[in-house]
Motif scaffolding. Structure first.
Motif, PDB file in Angstrom:
ATOM      1  N   PHE B 152       0.832  -1.203   0.000  1.00 38.82           N
ATOM      2  CA  PHE B 152       0.000   0.000   0.000  1.00 38.82           C
ATOM      3  C   PHE B 152       0.873   1.261   0.000  1.00 38.82           C
ATOM      4  N   LEU B 153       1.876   1.254   0.876  1.00 38.53           N
ATOM      5  CA  LEU B 153       2.775   2.415   0.994  1.00 38.53           C
ATOM      6  C   LEU B 153       3.483   2.688  -0.329  1.00 38.53           C
ATOM      7  N   CYS B 154       4.014   1.632  -0.959  1.00 39.83           N
ATOM      8  CA  CYS B 154       4.734   1.797  -2.224  1.00 39.83           C
ATOM      9  C   CYS B 154       3.784   2.244  -3.336  1.00 39.83           C
ATOM     10  N   ARG B 155       2.581   1.685  -3.338  1.00 40.07           N
ATOM     11  CA  ARG B 155       1.617   2.070  -4.375  1.00 40.07           C
ATOM     12  C   ARG B 155       1.302   3.558  -4.267  1.00 40.07           C
ATOM     13  N   GLN B 156       1.085   4.037  -3.038  1.00 42.28           N
ATOM     14  CA  GLN B 156       0.824   5.463  -2.848  1.00 42.28           C
ATOM     15  C   GLN B 156       1.981   6.296  -3.399  1.00 42.28           C
ATOM     16  N   ALA B 157       3.207   5.843  -3.117  1.00 38.94           N
ATOM     17  CA  ALA B 157       4.378   6.596  -3.572  1.00 38.94           C
ATOM     18  C   ALA B 157       4.441   6.615  -5.096  1.00 38.94           C
ATOM     19  N   PHE B 158       4.190   5.471  -5.720  1.00 40.36           N
ATOM     20  CA  PHE B 158       4.250   5.393  -7.190  1.00 40.36           C
ATOM     21  C   PHE B 158       3.165   6.241  -7.828  1.00 40.36           C
ATOM     22  N   LEU B 159       1.971   6.262  -7.207  1.00 40.20           N
ATOM     23  CA  LEU B 159       0.868   7.036  -7.766  1.00 40.20           C
ATOM     24  C   LEU B 159       1.203   8.519  -7.808  1.00 40.20           C
ATOM     25  N   ALA B 160       2.084   8.950  -6.899  1.00 38.73           N
ATOM     26  CA  ALA B 160       2.407  10.374  -6.815  1.00 38.73           C
ATOM     27  C   ALA B 160       3.464  10.790  -7.839  1.00 38.73           C
ATOM     28  N   ILE B 161       4.047   9.823  -8.543  1.00 38.22           N
ATOM     29  CA  ILE B 161       5.099  10.161  -9.510  1.00 38.22           C
ATOM     30  C   ILE B 161       4.457  10.593 -10.831  1.00 38.22           C
ATOM     31  N   PRO B 162       4.878  11.732 -11.384  1.00 37.56           N
ATOM     32  CA  PRO B 162       4.274  12.209 -12.634  1.00 37.56           C
ATOM     33  C   PRO B 162       4.442  11.200 -13.763  1.00 37.56           C
ATOM     34  N   GLN B 163       3.396  11.063 -14.563  1.00 38.90           N
ATOM     35  CA  GLN B 163       3.385   9.998 -15.561  1.00 38.90           C
ATOM     36  C   GLN B 163       4.297  10.286 -16.761  1.00 38.90           C
ATOM     37  N   ASP B 164       4.552  11.570 -17.021  1.00 36.10           N
ATOM     38  CA  ASP B 164       5.320  11.871 -18.237  1.00 36.10           C
ATOM     39  C   ASP B 164       6.759  11.365 -18.153  1.00 36.10           C
ATOM     40  N   LEU B 165       7.310  11.271 -16.916  1.00 33.24           N
ATOM     41  CA  LEU B 165       8.662  10.733 -16.760  1.00 33.24           C
ATOM     42  C   LEU B 165       8.722   9.317 -17.313  1.00 33.24           C
ATOM     43  N   GLU B 166       7.689   8.554 -16.916  1.00 33.27           N
ATOM     44  CA  GLU B 166       7.592   7.167 -17.326  1.00 33.27           C
ATOM     45  C   GLU B 166       7.401   7.065 -18.844  1.00 33.27           C
ATOM     46  N   GLU B 167       6.566   7.957 -19.361  1.00 34.92           N
ATOM     47  CA  GLU B 167       6.289   7.920 -20.794  1.00 34.92           C
ATOM     48  C   GLU B 167       7.543   8.216 -21.600  1.00 34.92           C
ATOM     49  N   ALA B 168       8.344   9.157 -21.090  1.00 32.08           N
ATOM     50  CA  ALA B 168       9.593   9.478 -21.768  1.00 32.08           C
ATOM     51  C   ALA B 168      10.497   8.255 -21.827  1.00 32.08           C
ATOM     52  N   ALA B 169      10.590   7.544 -20.708  1.00 31.71           N
ATOM     53  CA  ALA B 169      11.424   6.345 -20.660  1.00 31.71           C
ATOM     54  C   ALA B 169      10.877   5.283 -21.606  1.00 31.71           C
ATOM     55  N   TRP B 170       9.544   5.221 -21.661  1.00 32.01           N
ATOM     56  CA  TRP B 170       8.862   4.244 -22.507  1.00 32.01           C
ATOM     57  C   TRP B 170       9.201   4.503 -23.980  1.00 32.01           C
ATOM     58  N   ILE B 171       9.154   5.781 -24.360  1.00 30.57           N
ATOM     59  CA  ILE B 171       9.453   6.142 -25.750  1.00 30.57           C
ATOM     60  C   ILE B 171      10.908   5.852 -26.075  1.00 30.57           C
ATOM     61  N   ASP B 172      11.773   6.020 -25.067  1.00 28.96           N
ATOM     62  CA  ASP B 172      13.190   5.684 -25.253  1.00 28.96           C
ATOM     63  C   ASP B 172      13.416   4.186 -25.363  1.00 28.96           C
ATOM     64  N   GLY B 173      12.357   3.406 -25.231  1.00 29.36           N
ATOM     65  CA  GLY B 173      12.482   1.972 -25.427  1.00 29.36           C
ATOM     66  C   GLY B 173      12.737   1.164 -24.169  1.00 29.36           C
ATOM     67  N   ALA B 174      12.561   1.776 -22.989  1.00 28.94           N
ATOM     68  CA  ALA B 174      12.775   1.028 -21.747  1.00 28.94           C
ATOM     69  C   ALA B 174      11.606   0.075 -21.516  1.00 28.94           C
ATOM     70  N   GLY B 175      11.895  -1.126 -20.996  1.00 22.69           N
ATOM     71  CA  GLY B 175      10.849  -2.082 -20.653  1.00 22.69           C
ATOM     72  C   GLY B 175      10.304  -1.796 -19.261  1.00 22.69           C
ATOM     73  N   SER B 176       9.277  -2.572 -18.870  1.00 26.71           N
ATOM     74  CA  SER B 176       8.629  -2.339 -17.575  1.00 26.71           C
ATOM     75  C   SER B 176       9.611  -2.452 -16.418  1.00 26.71           C
ATOM     76  N   LEU B 177      10.441  -3.500 -16.466  1.00 28.98           N
ATOM     77  CA  LEU B 177      11.369  -3.722 -15.358  1.00 28.98           C
ATOM     78  C   LEU B 177      12.352  -2.565 -15.271  1.00 28.98           C
ATOM     79  N   ARG B 178      12.810  -2.112 -16.415  1.00 32.79           N
ATOM     80  CA  ARG B 178      13.757  -1.006 -16.490  1.00 32.79           C
ATOM     81  C   ARG B 178      13.137   0.277 -15.926  1.00 32.79           C
ATOM     82  N   ILE B 179      11.895   0.542 -16.287  1.00 34.43           N
ATOM     83  CA  ILE B 179      11.199   1.738 -15.783  1.00 34.43           C
ATOM     84  C   ILE B 179      11.023   1.643 -14.271  1.00 34.43           C
ATOM     85  N   TRP B 180      10.630   0.449 -13.825  1.00 34.72           N
ATOM     86  CA  TRP B 180      10.453   0.225 -12.380  1.00 34.72           C
ATOM     87  C   TRP B 180      11.750   0.550 -11.651  1.00 34.72           C
TER      88      TRP B 180
END
Lengths: 292, 273
Positions: B152-180
Motif C-alpha cells: 500500500f505504501l509503495c503504491r501510494q508513492a508510485f501514484l504520486a510520480i508524474p506519468q510523463d517521466l515514465e512515458e519518456a522512458a517508454w518512448i526511449d524503449g525502456a521495458g517495464s522492469l527497467r522503468i520500475w
C-alpha cells in the motif's frame, strides 16, 4: 489510462507473483485453515477430526477463556492513556520550542526499542519489593498505607503493568501521527486565533483540538486494534502469571503451543478475529471519511 | 511552525512537559543499563556497586547471545530487504499498469491487513512446518517477507510520480522492469526508506513468530534468547538485563543513522487504510 497498455499481458503478474505467493500461502491460506481447524479436534499428536461446533461450546463454558476475553477488553483502557501521552508529546514538540526536533527524536526511541527489552526494563521498575514505582508510591502515599503494589503478580495490576509497557513503547509512534495531523492545521488559522486575542490555551481548545478530532478517532481505533492483539507485553512483563490473568493472544498461544490443543486455539482465534473485525470495519469507515 | 505571538509562560510550560516526557521515555531504559552493570550481589533498584561486566560475559557465553545476535541480524536484514523488494515489485503494476483484475487484486491485498498474525499463528505454523521451514531462519523470514501495508505504501508513492517521466522512458524503449528500476524506485526513495525502517524495527523486535517457529537455541533470535534467559537465569535477572542492553544498542544506532527519513508527514499517508 496510461501509455503502458503496451506491456505484455503477463508482465503485471510477474511483478505481483512473489508478493501474492507469500500473502496467499501464509495469510489467506492460514485464514482459511484457522476457520476449518476450528471445527475439528486437532492436537499436536493427532490429525484433525471433524467435531462440529464442539470447540466453540467448550470455549463458551471455559472460565479461563472468558477471563481472557474480559482482560482483552480491559486492555482497551490503554487507548485513552496512549492518546493523552502522544497528544501531549505532539503538542510539546510542535509548540515552537527550540528543543522540538531533538525531543521528537528522543521520544521515538521507545518505539525503536524491542518490546521484550521494554518489558524487561519495566519488570525492573515494577519490581514488587524494590522497584522504583513502588518506592515512589511509598514515598508519596506511604502515610496512607499505600505501598508495595503487586504489579507483577496480582490481578488487575498485572494488566496495568503490561499496559504501561504498551503505552511507553507506543506513544512516540502515535505522536508522529498527531504531528502529521497538526501539519494539516494551517499555521495561519492558529495565528489568526492568536491575533483575535485567544491565548495559547484558548487556541488549543478551540482551534487545534477540534481540528485534530479525525486524528484522535483514527488513533483510538488503531491503538484499540493493537491492544486486542497484545502478546509480548503480557508474556514477558508479567511472565508466569496464572492463565486467568492473561489476554486473548497469550491464551491462544498457551492453548496451542503449551497444551497442544490446535483446534480449540483456532476456535479462540476465530472469536478474537470477529472482535477485531468490528474495530477494523470502524477503521475502514473512518478512512473512507478521510478520503471523501 | 513557529507561533508569532506567544504568551509568557507558554514556553516554560512546554519545557516542563518536555522534561517529564524525556524522563519517562528514556528513564526505564537507562535504569536497565544500571542494572546490567551491577554485580549480582548489589541490591536491585539502587545505584550502589560493585560494578561489573560479568553479566555481559555470562549472557555471551552461557546465554548464547553471540549466536542470537547473528541470527537477529540475518533475519532482520532478510526480512527488511525482502519487504522492500517484494512490496515495490507488487505495487508497480497496481499503481501503473492496466490489466484485468487489478482492482480485485488490490482489494484482496488490502483485505489481508484485516487478518492479524496473532489470530492465525496456529495454521501459519502448520503451513510453515509443512514446507520444511520449522526451526530454520528461513522459517522466521519467509512468512513475513512482504506485507499489505508495504504494498500500500509503495503504491501510494508510485501514484504520486508524474506519468510523463515514465512515458519518456517508454518512448526511449525502456521495458517495464527497467522503468520500475530506474524511474519509479529512485523517485519513491522516501517511502521505500520508511518501509525499510519500519521493517527493520519490526523484525528486530518480533517475538511471537520466532518463538513459535524456532526450536533449537542455535537458531534463536535475540528476543527469543532473552525470553529464555529470563527463565534459565531466574535467580540472576541481570544476565537478561545485559542481553537486553546489547539487543537495544544496535537498533538505536541504526535508527539514529537513518532518522532523517523519519518525517511526520509520511505518517499521515502511512496509516491510512
Amino acid at each position: 489510462m496510461t501509455s503502458q497498455t503496451l506491456h505484455r499481458p503477463w508482465t503485471p503478474w510477474l511483478f505481483l507473483l512473489p508478493a501474492l505467493l507469500v500473502l496467499g500461502v501464509f495469510f489467506v491460506g492460514s485464514a482459511a485453515q484457522v476457520v476449518a481447524f476450528s471445527f475439528t479436534r486437532y492436537s499436536a499428536f493427532r490429525n484433525p477430526e471433524f467435531v462440529g461446533l464442539q470447540n466453540y461450546t467448550t470455549l463458551l463454558s471455559d472460565r479461563i477463556f472468558w477471563s481472557a476475553i474480559l482482560n482483552s477488553f480491559l486492555y482497551l483502557l490503554v487507548t485513552p492513556a496512549l492518546i493523552a501521552l502522544s497528544l501531549t508529546a505532539a503538542l510539546v514538540v510542535d509548540s515552537g520550542i527550540r528543543a522540538g526536533k531533538p525531543l521528537r527524536l528522543l521520544l521515538f526511541l521507545p518505539v525503536v526499542t524491542p518490546t521484550i527489552v521494554a518489558a524487561v526494563a519495566w519488570r525492573l521498575v515494577l519490581n514488587e519489593d524494590s522497584g522504583l514505582l513502588n518506592q515512589l508510591l511509598t514515598f508519596l502515599f506511604g502515610w496512607a498505607g499505600l505501598h508495595e503494589i503487586r504489579w507483577l503478580t496480582e490481578h488487575p495490576f498485572t494488566l496495568f503493568s503490561a499496559m504501561m509497557v504498551t503505552a511507553w513503547k507506543g506513544f512516540g509512534f502515535y505522536m508522529m501521527i498527531f504531528l502529521a495531523g497538526l501539519m494539516q492545521v494551517p499555521a495561519s488559522t492558529r495565528e489568526a486565533a492568536a491575533i483575535d486575542g485567544a491565548g495559547p490555551v484558548g487556541t488549543l481548545l478551540h482551534v487545534t483540538l477540534p481540528a485534530l478530532r479525525p486524528t484522535i478517532a483514527l488513533i483510538a481505533v488503531i491503538s484499540s486494534i493493537s491492544a486486542l492483539k497484545v502478546f509480548d507485553e503480557l508474556f514477558v512483563t508479567v511472565r508466569g502469571v496464572p492463565a486467568n490473568q492473561q489476554t486473548a493472544v497469550p491464551y491462544i498461544y498457551d492453548l496451542a503451543f503449551e497444551q497442544g490443543a490446535f483446534g480449540a486455539a483456532c476456535a479462540a482465534g476465530v472469536v478474537l478475529f470477529c472482535i477485531i473485525l468490528v474495530f477494523s470495519l470502524i477503521n475502514l469507515r473512518l478512512s473512507a471519511g478521510r478520503e471523501a | 511552525m513557529r507561533r508569532s505571538a506567544r504568551a509568557p509562560g507558554w514556553t516554560a510550560t512546554a519545557y516542563a512537559f518536555a522534561a517529564i516526557l524525556t524522563v519517562l521515555a528514556i528513564g526505564p531504559a537507562l535504569w536497565l543499563v544500571v542494572g546490567a552493570f551491577q554485580s549480582p550481589e548489589a541490591e536491585l533498584n539502587t545505584l550502589s556497586g560493585p560494578w561489573t561486566l560479568a553479566n555481559f560475559r555470562e549472557a555471551w557465553r552461557e546465554g548464547g547471545l553471540a549466536a542470537a545476535a547473528t541470527n537477529s541480524v540475518i533475519v532482520t536484514l532478510a526480512r527488511a530487504g525482502l519487504n522492500v523488494l517484494l512490496a515495490a515489485l507488487a505495487a508497480y503494476p497496481l499503481a501503473r499498469l492496466s490489466f484485468r483484475g487489478r482492482n480485485t487484486v488490490f482489494l484482496l491485498v488490502l483485505a489481508t491487513t484485516m487478518i492479524p498474525e496473532q489470530v492465525i499463528v496456529v495454521p501459519m505454523f502448520k503451513i510453515a512446518a509443512g514446507l520444511g521451514l520449522y526451526d530454520s531462519l528461513a522459517g522466521a523470514v519467509i512468512p513475513f517477507s512482504v506485507s499489505a501495508f508495504g504494498i500500500f505504501l509503495c503504491r501510494q508513492a508510485f501514484l504520486a510520480i508524474p506519468q510523463d517521466l515514465e512515458e519518456a522512458a517508454w518512448i526511449d524503449g525502456a521495458g517495464s522492469l527497467r522503468i520500475w528500476w530506474s524511474v519509479m524506485l529512485p523517485l519513491a526513495t522516501p517511502s521505500l526508506a520508511l518501509l525499510a525502517l519500519f521493517s527493520v524495527i519490526g523484525a528486530w523486535s518480533d517475538l511471537l513468530w520466532p518463538l513459535v517457529i524456532l526450536q533449537s537455541e542455535d537458531n534463536f533470535t535475540l528476543p527469543v534468547a532473552i525470553n529464555r534467559m529470563l527463565g534459565v537465569f531466574a535467580t540472576n535477572p541481570r544476565v537478561a538485563y545485559a542481553a537486553s542492553v546489547l539487543a537495544v544498542v544496535p537498533i538505536i544506532v541504526f535508527f539514529l543513522t537513518v532518522q532523517r527519513w523519519l518525517r511526520p508527514e509520511l505518517f499521515g499517508g502511512a496509516v491510512k487504510g
